[in-house]
Write a protein that holds these residues in place. Structure first.
Motif, short mmCIF file in Angstrom:
data_model
loop_
_atom_site.label_atom_id
_atom_site.label_comp_id
_atom_site.label_asym_id
_atom_site.label_seq_id
_atom_site.Cartn_x
_atom_site.Cartn_y
_atom_site.Cartn_z
N UNK A 1 0.80 -1.39 0.01
CA UNK A 1 0.07 0.03 -0.22
C UNK A 1 1.01 1.11 0.01
N UNK A 2 1.90 1.19 0.82
CA UNK A 2 2.49 2.70 0.55
C UNK A 2 3.33 2.74 -0.96
N UNK A 3 3.53 1.84 -1.49
CA UNK A 3 4.03 1.94 -2.91
C UNK A 3 2.61 2.20 -3.77
N UNK A 4 1.46 2.50 -3.34
CA UNK A 4 0.30 2.66 -4.13
C UNK A 4 -0.50 3.81 -4.20
N UNK B 1 0.16 4.33 8.23
CA UNK B 1 0.85 3.29 7.74
C UNK B 1 0.60 3.04 6.28
N UNK B 2 -0.70 3.59 5.86
CA UNK B 2 -1.15 3.41 4.29
C UNK B 2 -0.62 4.49 3.40
N UNK C 1 9.93 8.73 0.21
CA UNK C 1 11.25 8.27 -0.46
C UNK C 1 10.76 8.01 -1.99
N UNK C 2 9.67 6.87 -1.95
CA UNK C 2 9.19 6.53 -3.35
C UNK C 2 8.73 7.66 -4.05
N UNK C 3 7.96 8.40 -3.50
CA UNK C 3 7.44 9.55 -4.10
C UNK C 3 8.42 10.58 -4.80
N UNK C 4 9.53 10.58 -4.01
CA UNK C 4 10.49 11.53 -4.31
C UNK C 4 11.51 10.88 -5.46
#
Length: 301
Positions: free
Chosen positions: A221-224, A282-283, A288-291
């Motif tokens: 989820x944090x990569x979605x 947490x979701x 860091x992925x967004x950056x």
């Protein structure tokens, strides 16, 4: 074929047909009450039960297995995980090998009976994965190995190497996580596009921030982000970018274009807006992925 075998076969086929219909109607997770609204030979037959192993009275082998929902931060009652051979490990009921549920699992393994496996999306809501097969038992660890792969009919011609087993484990884990990615992302974002708040599930995608092939492109989820199809396509095409502070940017050349209402309202007006975020920290999208993904957008722009 005996009468008992005929009942077993018919019941499993009827269950899979039932789950096919529900999966089409509830692609992002099926409520347990709906799953249990299953009629076989004129009798309602529950498919999900506590604690998780279901064997109807007319069968001798288990029909379904379930992983219990664990609220965030709580300890799972059963530690189902992947083994070194790439297969899911499903725990016994307790530690007694002669327990009726464990005997039912063993019978399903011996018979190579196909089961349905219910994985929780949220409390009382499941994704159904089927058919799965129990292929091995480890009495010392009190568990069975569950094969989620397609190729379950033939044993390998030669023993697999450790590298092959690790690869198989990764593929199996990816399959399960990819199945769960969309429903978990859409539920986290309350079935709304993170950019425009559109709330029609059939028009929404679970978009990856970093793509599948990226080293950190896991289906978690944090990569979605939940995106409507137009914004998903625009994000993939680097027409839209999202900064680490979750502010949306539209590429300068697109902002300068003059066209119809879709361009104006659907894309240009997104510039400078802030993402709609999940309630749970947490979701929320990983900064860091967004950056990293934003730098790709900047380079393309």
């Amino acid at each position: 074929m005996t009468a008992a075998q005929d009942t077993d076969t018919r019941l499993r086929l009827a269950m899979f047909a039932h789950l096919d219909r529900l999966g089409a109607k509830y692609p992002d997770g099926i409520p347990s009450a709906v799953i249990n609204d299953f009629i076989f030979d004129g009798v309602q037959t529950r498919l999900i039960v506590q604690p998780g192993i279901r064997k109807p009275a007319q069968l001798s082998a288990a029909l379904t297995i379930r992983t219990a929902y664990t609220p965030p931060g709580a300890a799972a009652p059963y530690d189902d995980q992947f083994g070194p051979d790439g297969r899911l490990r499903y725990k016994w009921r307790g530690t007694d090998p002669a327990h009726a549920d464990n005997r039912a699992l063993r019978e399903a393994m011996v018979r190579r009976s196909p089961l349905a496996y219910f994985v929780p999306v949220s409390k009382g809501v499941y994704q159904a994965i089927y058919p799965v097969f129990l292929v091995e038992e480890d009495p010392e660890a009190h568990e069975f190995a569950v094969d989620l792969n397609e190729n379950t009919d033939e044993p390998p011609e030669q023993e697999e190497t450790p590298l092959e087993r690790r690869y198989a484990r990764r593929l199996t884990s990816q399959r399960l996580h990819q199945i769960m990615f969309r429903p978990k992302v859409l539920r986290a974002y309350e079935t709304r596009c993170a950019l425009c708040r559109l709330g029609h599930a059939s028009l929404l995608d679970a978009a990856h921030i970093l793509p599948d092939h990226h080293q950190r492109g896991e289906p978690i989820v944090p990569n979605g982000l939940t995106m409507c199809k137009i914004h998903h396509a625009a994000y993939d095409a680097n027409i839209i970018g999202i900064r680490p502070d979750r502010v949306v940017e539209v590429r300068e050349d697109i902002l300068a274009e003059v066209d119809g209402p879709m361009l104006r309202h659907g894309l240009q007006e997104m510039h400078g807006t802030t993402l709609f975020l999940p309630r749970s920290q947490r979701d929320r999208p990983d900064p860091s992925r967004l950056e990293e993904r934003y730098e790709q957008f900047r380079s393309a722009a």
